[in-house]
Structure formats: structure tokens, C-alpha cells
Motif scaffolding. Structure first.
Motif, PDB file in Angstrom:
ATOM      1  N   TYR B  81       0.823  -1.195   0.000  1.00  0.00           N
ATOM      2  CA  TYR B  81       0.000   0.000   0.000  1.00  0.00           C
ATOM      3  C   TYR B  81       0.862   1.251   0.000  1.00  0.00           C
ATOM      4  O   TYR B  81       0.500   2.271  -0.592  1.00  0.00           O
ATOM      5  CB  TYR B  81      -0.952  -0.020   1.196  1.00  0.00           C
ATOM      6  CG  TYR B  81      -2.206  -0.832   0.927  1.00  0.00           C
ATOM      7  CD1 TYR B  81      -2.396  -1.454  -0.307  1.00  0.00           C
ATOM      8  CD2 TYR B  81      -3.204  -0.959   1.874  1.00  0.00           C
ATOM      9  CE1 TYR B  81      -3.531  -2.185  -0.559  1.00  0.00           C
ATOM     10  CE2 TYR B  81      -4.353  -1.698   1.623  1.00  0.00           C
ATOM     11  CZ  TYR B  81      -4.513  -2.314   0.404  1.00  0.00           C
ATOM     12  OH  TYR B  81      -5.649  -3.028   0.145  1.00  0.00           O
ATOM     13  N   ARG B  84       1.821   1.612  -3.520  1.00  0.00           N
ATOM     14  CA  ARG B  84       0.722   2.017  -4.394  1.00  0.00           C
ATOM     15  C   ARG B  84       0.398   3.494  -4.261  1.00  0.00           C
ATOM     16  O   ARG B  84      -0.201   4.086  -5.151  1.00  0.00           O
ATOM     17  CB  ARG B  84      -0.521   1.185  -4.082  1.00  0.00           C
ATOM     18  CG  ARG B  84      -0.453  -0.182  -4.701  1.00  0.00           C
ATOM     19  CD  ARG B  84      -1.784  -0.865  -4.608  1.00  0.00           C
ATOM     20  NE  ARG B  84      -1.713  -2.225  -5.134  1.00  0.00           N
ATOM     21  CZ  ARG B  84      -2.582  -3.169  -4.826  1.00  0.00           C
ATOM     22  NH1 ARG B  84      -3.562  -2.896  -4.002  1.00  0.00           N
ATOM     23  NH2 ARG B  84      -2.485  -4.366  -5.335  1.00  0.00           N
ATOM     24  N   ARG B  85       0.791   4.086  -3.137  1.00  0.00           N
ATOM     25  CA  ARG B  85       0.550   5.519  -3.009  1.00  0.00           C
ATOM     26  C   ARG B  85       1.386   6.302  -4.009  1.00  0.00           C
ATOM     27  O   ARG B  85       1.108   7.462  -4.276  1.00  0.00           O
ATOM     28  CB  ARG B  85       0.911   5.983  -1.610  1.00  0.00           C
ATOM     29  CG  ARG B  85      -0.065   5.483  -0.589  1.00  0.00           C
ATOM     30  CD  ARG B  85       0.033   6.333   0.636  1.00  0.00           C
ATOM     31  NE  ARG B  85      -0.416   5.605   1.796  1.00  0.00           N
ATOM     32  CZ  ARG B  85      -0.470   6.139   3.007  1.00  0.00           C
ATOM     33  NH1 ARG B  85      -0.069   7.384   3.179  1.00  0.00           N
ATOM     34  NH2 ARG B  85      -0.903   5.443   4.011  1.00  0.00           N
ATOM     35  N   PHE B  87       1.687   5.319  -7.035  1.00  0.00           N
ATOM     36  CA  PHE B  87       1.031   5.110  -8.321  1.00  0.00           C
ATOM     37  C   PHE B  87      -0.286   5.876  -8.376  1.00  0.00           C
ATOM     38  O   PHE B  87      -0.964   6.014  -7.364  1.00  0.00           O
ATOM     39  CB  PHE B  87       0.680   3.634  -8.501  1.00  0.00           C
ATOM     40  CG  PHE B  87       1.824   2.749  -8.876  1.00  0.00           C
ATOM     41  CD1 PHE B  87       2.193   2.609 -10.199  1.00  0.00           C
ATOM     42  CD2 PHE B  87       2.533   2.043  -7.912  1.00  0.00           C
ATOM     43  CE1 PHE B  87       3.236   1.780 -10.561  1.00  0.00           C
ATOM     44  CE2 PHE B  87       3.584   1.215  -8.261  1.00  0.00           C
ATOM     45  CZ  PHE B  87       3.939   1.082  -9.586  1.00  0.00           C
ATOM     46  N   PRO B 109      -8.808   9.936  -1.725  1.00  0.00           N
ATOM     47  CA  PRO B 109      -7.480   9.518  -1.237  1.00  0.00           C
ATOM     48  C   PRO B 109      -6.956  10.437  -0.141  1.00  0.00           C
ATOM     49  O   PRO B 109      -6.320   9.963   0.809  1.00  0.00           O
ATOM     50  CB  PRO B 109      -6.596   9.610  -2.481  1.00  0.00           C
ATOM     51  CG  PRO B 109      -7.527   9.584  -3.636  1.00  0.00           C
ATOM     52  CD  PRO B 109      -8.785  10.232  -3.165  1.00  0.00           C
ATOM     53  N   HIS B 113      -5.967   9.053   3.534  1.00  0.00           N
ATOM     54  CA  HIS B 113      -4.543   8.933   3.862  1.00  0.00           C
ATOM     55  C   HIS B 113      -3.962  10.111   4.630  1.00  0.00           C
ATOM     56  O   HIS B 113      -2.851  10.036   5.113  1.00  0.00           O
ATOM     57  CB  HIS B 113      -3.721   8.743   2.587  1.00  0.00           C
ATOM     58  CG  HIS B 113      -3.992   7.449   1.906  1.00  0.00           C
ATOM     59  ND1 HIS B 113      -3.960   6.252   2.583  1.00  0.00           N
ATOM     60  CD2 HIS B 113      -4.302   7.151   0.630  1.00  0.00           C
ATOM     61  CE1 HIS B 113      -4.253   5.285   1.728  1.00  0.00           C
ATOM     62  NE2 HIS B 113      -4.469   5.802   0.546  1.00  0.00           N
TER      63      HIS B 113
END
Lengths: 254, 271
Positions: B81, B84-85, B87, B109, B113
């Protein structure tokens, strides 16, 4: 033939095991969603609760009315028509309230949950969440599960209350049973344990129906047909599970 | 500089099969930093699958996928994860969350986050929406958007965490020429203005030519050709020519594998 049976049994056990693991994952993630993101849960209580509220109220009223009629005509044979209130209260609180609410809840809110989650999967919304580094299980599934678990007992309570109102309307206002006898007999015969039995049932049914709805949606094949099938399965399996569990809980309570 | 810092993504000897069908056999490719790389190929060659492998939505049977020199196969969920942040991904149909508004979609997001105050979130979201020209649509629901608009909103959402790598899965499919032009310009603009790396899956040869620095053509589970769009256009390879010029028959056969036509019509195959 034997092979088919073998594979069916093994397949069933696998699915059942996976379902239990899934249930555990929901439970593990429940506390921090409940306390940390309470707004998400409230939204879902509103979603599934209000979705079912009208049909619960209408059905409750008429079921109560029928109990009033049936109870009166049967009890009148023993000159016990004053007990119609007790009769209706027993039936509603212990059986019909939780069971019929759960069946209606599965049909209204359960299917909505399953198809919503299934469609989110089919349209890549769940994958998109994962790509945004958000785990869909706590973010999407847990609030919906908790929302169902919270609304089901409330709906069952509403169902029973409105049902009693219906029984009162038919028994007292229509058929002329004495209002004092109606309530007084109910009060003196009904135990708190009877109420608890109903509450326990409605909580268990709430957990089971919400779990199955969320599970079916999450595991739906991501196509139009798959989502449709998941929706149908939610109703069918929930109904069967509720009726079997109802028998088991009743047997344990007696 | 060593190769790890020139290439954001490197794939080595990748094998992947779905069921009995092998989709990649010994795939090798690398994606340069700061460039727009297009992955092209006939339908069914696994372009989208490749994206899902790069982001580890799928796992390869064997072979390595390195992102900035790190093998993604062994990352824990938390590390994944974290990765992936970096991306941003644009799905084919946008994949906007349908139960919340455009604004909340782009804010999603950030809300998940960060603990930014609402005022700042509003500021960031409106900036990103402005960049894709949809600031005015902030209060609409995703169902009220056209396909092109939904994809632009999804692009704003993909950018909102300021990713280093933006991945576009077939961004041009089913768009009218105007929306297509808008998206093409946005892809280029985002890449250059933000200094990110873009990976683009598509089979729209014209659009790719307008936007990509480098194209990779997938066929038979491997990279069949790579180079700038011009180089691919002037290649001598039969397969590449067939693809680039849209010819019906060639190395990629028009007919799906089938028994002999005459035999089948005369019913001789059933014997």
C-alpha cells in the motif's frame, strides 16, 4: 455419483470455511471502524434501516391485525378472548417480529447491499480503491455489515411495536375486547426472558443476513449476470439460514 | 547513472498464465523515468493484465517485477500500500465511486490517507479539478457525467496524491474525437508539468503517435517491438506493420483457431 456428492460436500465445506474467515476479518476490522469512522456506520444504518422501515411498519401492522383476528376467533372458543393481547405479544416478540423482520430485511436491504457491492466490484470501484491504497474490506464492507447489524434489531422492535398496535386496533377497537384486560394480561404473563429471546434472535438474524449480503456481493462474479445471481442467493440463503437458526435458538430457549 | 535509476519499472523473465492459457512467457521490458510509454498490442495479448501485474493486483507465476529496483513480489500488504501511493491509476471507465459526488471522489485519497483540514482538501481538490477543466462539475454525481468527463475526474483523482507514476488503462476507448483530444493533451501535459512517468495501455495508433515517447508492442507473450512511434511505423517487421496499419490478416490471423472449413461444413469433423 459418489464423486459428485464428494465434490459437493467438499465445495460446501470450503465455502463455509471461507465464509467464517471472512466473518472473522469483518469482526477484527469492526472496532476501529465503529469507533474511528462512526459516520460511515451511521450512513449505512440510515441506508439499510430507512430502506426497510416502511415495509417493516406496513407488514408489522397487518401481521398484528391478523394475530388479533385469529387470536380472537380461536380464543373465543374457550371464552378466553381477553387473552388476545397476550397471544399477540408472545407471537410477535418471540417469533414473528424477529423472523419476519429478518426476511423482509434480507429482501429489501440485503439485496440492495449485495447488488451495490457486486456492482462496485464489476465497475472496478473496489480495484480502484485498492490502487489508491485503501483496503475495501474495512472501508466498504465493514460499515455496511455493522449498519445491518445495528438496524436489524431496531427494525424488529418497530415491527413488534406496530404489530401490537395492529392487534390492539383489531382486538379492542374492532372486536370489543376490554382494553384493560388486553394490556393487563399481557403484562402479567409476559416475562422479561421472552423479550430477551426476541432481542437475541433479532441480533443473530441481523448478523447473519448482513454477513451473507456482504459476502455474496463481495464474491459476486463481476458481470451483470453474476450480480443478479448474488442478489438472488442473498435472499434465498438468508431466508433458509434465518428459519433454521430460529428453530435452534427457540429450542435452546425452552 | 545505473540502469535502476533510469528505469522506473523493470520486468525480467515474467511468466503468467490464466487457466490453461499462457499470457506471458519470458517477458522482458523496462519503462523509462519521466517518459510516456505506450503498451500496445492486439486485444487479448494481456495489456491490462500487465498493468495489474505491475501494480500487484495479480501475481506472476515466475519472473521479477522491479519498481525502482525493488522486487514487488515479496512486499507485505503494508509495504504494498505504501508503494501504491506512488502510483496513480486511471481505470478504463474511470471507476469513480458512484455513491459520492465528484468532489468527494477526488478528495477520497486525501481523506483516507491524510489528516488535512477541510479547507486545504477543498483547495487541493479544486486545483486538480481545474487542471482537468471540471471545477464546475464538483457537485455533480458520477452518474451525471459523460464518459469523457468521468475519465477526466478519475484522472484528477489519480493525480491528487501527486503520484510518481500514472497508469492509464485504455484511456481513449469509446470517446468522441473532442474528448479524445482533451485526454491526449492532458496525458502529455501532466507528464511534462509534474515530471512523472506515464504508462499508457491502448491500441489507438494515431493517439499513441501523438503522445508517446516510446511504444512497446506486445504479441505472443513477449515484447514484439519497441521504439518511438515513428520507428514502429517504418519497421520492416510483418507483425508490427499489420498492427500499425490495421490490416485484417497477417501474422495475427483473422481466423480464430478452427478445424478445416470444408471438413466442418461437410460434417466430416463429427466422425
Amino acid at each position: 455419483m459418489l464423486r459428485d456428492i464428494y465434490f459437493t460436500v467438499v465445495g460446501f465445506l470450503r465455502t463455509f470455511g471461507a465464509l467464517q474467515l471472512f466473518f472473522l476479518r469483518l469482526l477484527v476490522n469492526s472496532p476501529h471502524i465503529f469507533f474511528g469512522r462512526f459516520r460511515l456506520v451511521v450512513q449505512q444504518v440510515q441506508n439499510s434501516g430507512t430502506l426497510s422501515l416502511v415495509i417493516i411498519m406496513v407488514s408489522g401492522f397487518f401481521v398484528g391485525g391478523v394475530l388479533g383476528l385469529q387470536g380472537y376467533s380461536n380464543l373465543a372458543r374457550f371464552n378466553a378472548e381477553d387473552s388476545v393481547g397476550t397471544f399477540a405479544a408472545f407471537s410477535l416478540l418471540k417469533e414473528l417480529g424477529p423472523v419476519i423482520s429478518a426476511l423482509l430485511f434480507a429482501g429489501r436491504a440485503g439485496t440492495a447491499l449485495a447488488s451495490e457491492i457486486g456492482l462496485m466490484k464489476a465497475t472496478d470501484q473496489l480495484s480502484a480503491m485498492e490502487m489508491m491504497a485503501v483496503d475495501p474490506l474495512p472501508r466498504v464492507l465493514v460499515p455496511r455489515f455493522l449498519g445491518g447489524v445495528i438496524s436489524m434489531p431496531l427494525l424488529a422492535a418497530v415491527f413488534s411495536a406496530i404489530g401490537l398496535l395492529g392487534a390492539h386496533l383489531v382486538g379492542v377497537n374492532l372486536l370489543g375486547v376490554d382494553a384493560g384486560a388486553f394490556w393487563q394480561q399481557m403484562q402479567s404473563t409476559l416475562d422479561m426472558s421472552d423479550v430477551y429471546e426476541g432481542i437475541i434472535k433479532s441480533v443473530v438474524f441481523g448478523v447473519v443476513v448482513s454477513l451473507l449480503a456482504v459476502w455474496e456481493g463481495y464474491n459476486a462474479i463481476p458481470t451483470a449476470e453474476g450480480v443478479g445471481r448474488a442478489t438472488t442467493r442473498t435472499v434465498v440463503i438468508s431466508a433458509i439460514a434465518v428459519l433454521i437458526l430460529d428453530f435452534m435458538i427457540t429450542a435452546m430457549a425452552i | 547513472m545505473d540502469s535502476a535509476s533510469d528505469n522506473v519499472i523493470e520486468i525480467q523473465d515474467l511468466d503468467y498464465s490464466r487457466g490453461p492459457r499462457q499470457i506471458f512467457k519470458g517477458l522482458n521490458l523496462s519503462i523509462g523515468r519521466g517518459k510516456v510509454t505506450a503498451i500496445m498490442g492486439p486485444s487479448g495479448t494481456g495489456k491490462t493484465t500487465l498493468l495489474r501485474l505491475i501494480t500487484r493486483q495479480l501475481r506472476p507465476d515466475s519472473g521479477k517485477i522491479l519498481v525502482d529496483g525493488v522486487d514487488i513480489a515479496n512486499l507485505t500488504q503494508k509495504q504494498l500500500y505504501q508503494l501504491r501511493r506512488r502510483f496513480g491509476m486511471l481505470f478504463q471507465n474511470g471507476a469513480l465511486l458512484t455513491d459520492i459526488s465528484v468532489f468527494e471522489n477526488v478528495a477520497f485519497p486525501l481523506r483516507e490517507h491524510t489528516r488535512l483540514p477541510n479547507r486545504l482538501i477543498r483547495h487541493v481538490v479544486l486545483t486538480k479539478l481545474h487542471a482537468v477543466g471540471l471545477r464546475g462539475a464538483a457537485d455533480l454525481m458520477p452518474t451525471e457525467l459523460s464518459g469523457g468527463m468521468a475519465r477526466r475526474v478519475a484522472l484528477a483523482r489519480a493525480m491528487v496524491m501527486d503520484p510518481e507514476i500514472l497508469i492509464y488503462d485504455e484511456p481513449f476507448v469509446g470517446l468522441d474525437p473532442i474528448s479524445m483530444g482533451v485526454i491526449v493533451r492532458l496525458v502529455r501535459k501532466m507528464n511534462d508539468a509534474l515530471g512523472i512517468t506515464s504508462i499508457l495501455v491502448s491500441h489507438d495508433v494515431q493517439e499513441i503517435a501523438a503522445v508517446a515517447d516510446c511504444s512497446l508492442l506486445l504479441a505472443d507473450g513477449k515484447v514484439a517491438a519497441s521504439g518511438s512511434p515513428d520507428e514502429l511505423n517504418n519497421t520492416s517487421s510483418e507483425l508490427v506493420r499489420q498492427f500499425m496499419h490495421g490490416m485484417a490478416d497477417g501474422p495475427v490471423a483473422f481466423h480464430f483457431a478452427a478445424p478445416n472449413y470444408a471438413d466442418q461444413l461437410l460434417g466430416r469433423d463429427s466422425e
